[in-house]
Design an enzyme around this catalytic site. Structure first.
Site, short mmCIF file in Angstrom:
data_model
loop_
_atom_site.label_atom_id
_atom_site.label_comp_id
_atom_site.label_asym_id
_atom_site.label_seq_id
_atom_site.Cartn_x
_atom_site.Cartn_y
_atom_site.Cartn_z
N ARG A 21 -51.84 63.95 10.92
CA ARG A 21 -51.02 65.14 11.15
C ARG A 21 -50.25 65.45 9.87
O ARG A 21 -49.47 64.63 9.38
CB ARG A 21 -50.05 64.91 12.29
N PHE A 63 -42.70 69.81 5.46
CA PHE A 63 -42.16 68.93 6.49
C PHE A 63 -42.53 67.48 6.21
O PHE A 63 -41.74 66.73 5.65
CB PHE A 63 -42.70 69.38 7.84
N GLN A 99 -48.08 62.38 8.54
CA GLN A 99 -47.97 61.29 9.51
C GLN A 99 -49.27 60.49 9.58
O GLN A 99 -50.36 61.06 9.62
CB GLN A 99 -47.66 61.89 10.89
N ASN A 157 -42.26 58.06 16.81
CA ASN A 157 -42.08 57.49 18.15
C ASN A 157 -42.24 58.56 19.21
O ASN A 157 -42.39 59.74 18.90
CB ASN A 157 -40.70 56.81 18.27
N PHE A 173 -44.22 58.24 9.06
CA PHE A 173 -44.36 59.52 8.35
C PHE A 173 -43.52 59.50 7.08
O PHE A 173 -42.59 58.69 6.94
CB PHE A 173 -43.96 60.70 9.25
N LEU A 204 -33.85 65.67 12.28
CA LEU A 204 -34.37 64.39 12.76
C LEU A 204 -33.35 63.26 12.71
O LEU A 204 -33.64 62.15 13.15
CB LEU A 204 -35.61 63.99 11.94
N HIS A 241 -35.20 58.88 14.44
CA HIS A 241 -36.25 58.01 13.92
C HIS A 241 -35.67 56.99 12.94
O HIS A 241 -34.77 57.30 12.17
CB HIS A 241 -37.33 58.84 13.21
#
Length: 252
Positions: A123, A128, A131, A167, A178, A187, A191
């Site tokens: 991904r 951004f 991942q 997660n 990531f 975020l 995380h």
């Protein structure tokens, strides 16, 4: 909604949403050329915004360094071993093959096998993050176990190059991780940040994040992790296999 489990709770939810960074939702990334992309809606993020991390003094990277050699270049990321010891131990154990795991594609218990070698970045989203860390390559795989969250005052998504765990909610980290290419304050508190990648690595992340991909943000041509090398703090970084070799002087 970050990433790692089978339809990690957030994965599945994000699959229907636009930009679920670390989970596995389908989304359309903002154009690479956009200088100031609009703020991402809460439901487009790996996880909805939560309480911010403590505002302590940002710690400096410490402990070993992970050298992640990929088919598009090398990522060099030093851990935050003092701040996220259990997460670092988990990553190192999986990377070196000293930690057993259950292969999500076969259900077989694996021993002495480096987990990340041969896995892909499943991904990628421009502006951004990228991942990876799922042997199933779907964003739903794990290692057959979960690890808890680790938080440290001062460790926030306030700069590019953060190495963090994906997660599907609190205490559901396993193998997926990531690397960010820009600050992502949304975020904070969601995380575990366990490493910081250098400036060259961020350039590689930007390149990977902009490859051709499908509607689920998965690269059309796989971007593969060839090998992860763990270098002790103060140790010598191995030569980059993709570095340009100097030309041999012509015979006089």
């Amino acid at each position: 909604m970050m990433f790692r489990l089978a339809p990690l709770s957030l994965f599945a939810i994000l699959a229907a949403a636009p930009v679920a960074a670390l989970a596995q939702a389908g989304s359309t990334a903002p154009p690479a050329q956009q200088q100031n992309p609009p703020a991402k809606p809460a439901d487009d993020l790996p996880d909805s915004p939560g309480a911010a991390e403590g505002l302590g003094v940002p710690p400096a990277p410490n402990g070993p360094t992970a050298i992640i050699d990929t088919t598009m270049g090398r990522l060099t990321c030093q851990f935050f071993q003092n701040e996220s010891p259990k997460t670092v131990e988990n990553f190192i154990g999986l990377a070196t093959g000293t930690k057993d795991f259950t292969d999500p594609t076969t259900g077989q218990k694996m021993h002495g096998v480096p987990f990340y070698d041969g896995t892909t970045f499943h991904r990628v989203i421009a502006n951004f993050m990228i991942q990876g860390g799922d042997r199933a390559g779907t964003g739903a795989g794990d290692a057959g176990f979960y690890i808890g969250e680790e938080r440290s005052p001062g460790l926030r998504f306030d700069r590019e190059g953060r190495l963090a765990m994906a997660n599907a909610g609190p205490n559901t980290g396993s193998t997926q991780f990531f690397v960010t290419e820009a600050p992502v304050p949304e975020l904070n508190g969601k995380h575990t940040i366990f490493g910081q990648c250098d400036a060259h690595s961020v350039v590689i992340v930007q390149s990977i994040a902009r490859v051709e991909k499908n509607s689920q943000d998965k690269p059309v041509t796989p971007v593969t992790i060839k090998h992860v090398t763990i270098v002790p703090e103060g140790g010598t970084i191995p030569p980059d296999p993709m570095a340009t070799q100097p030309a041999t002087p012509a015979a006089q």
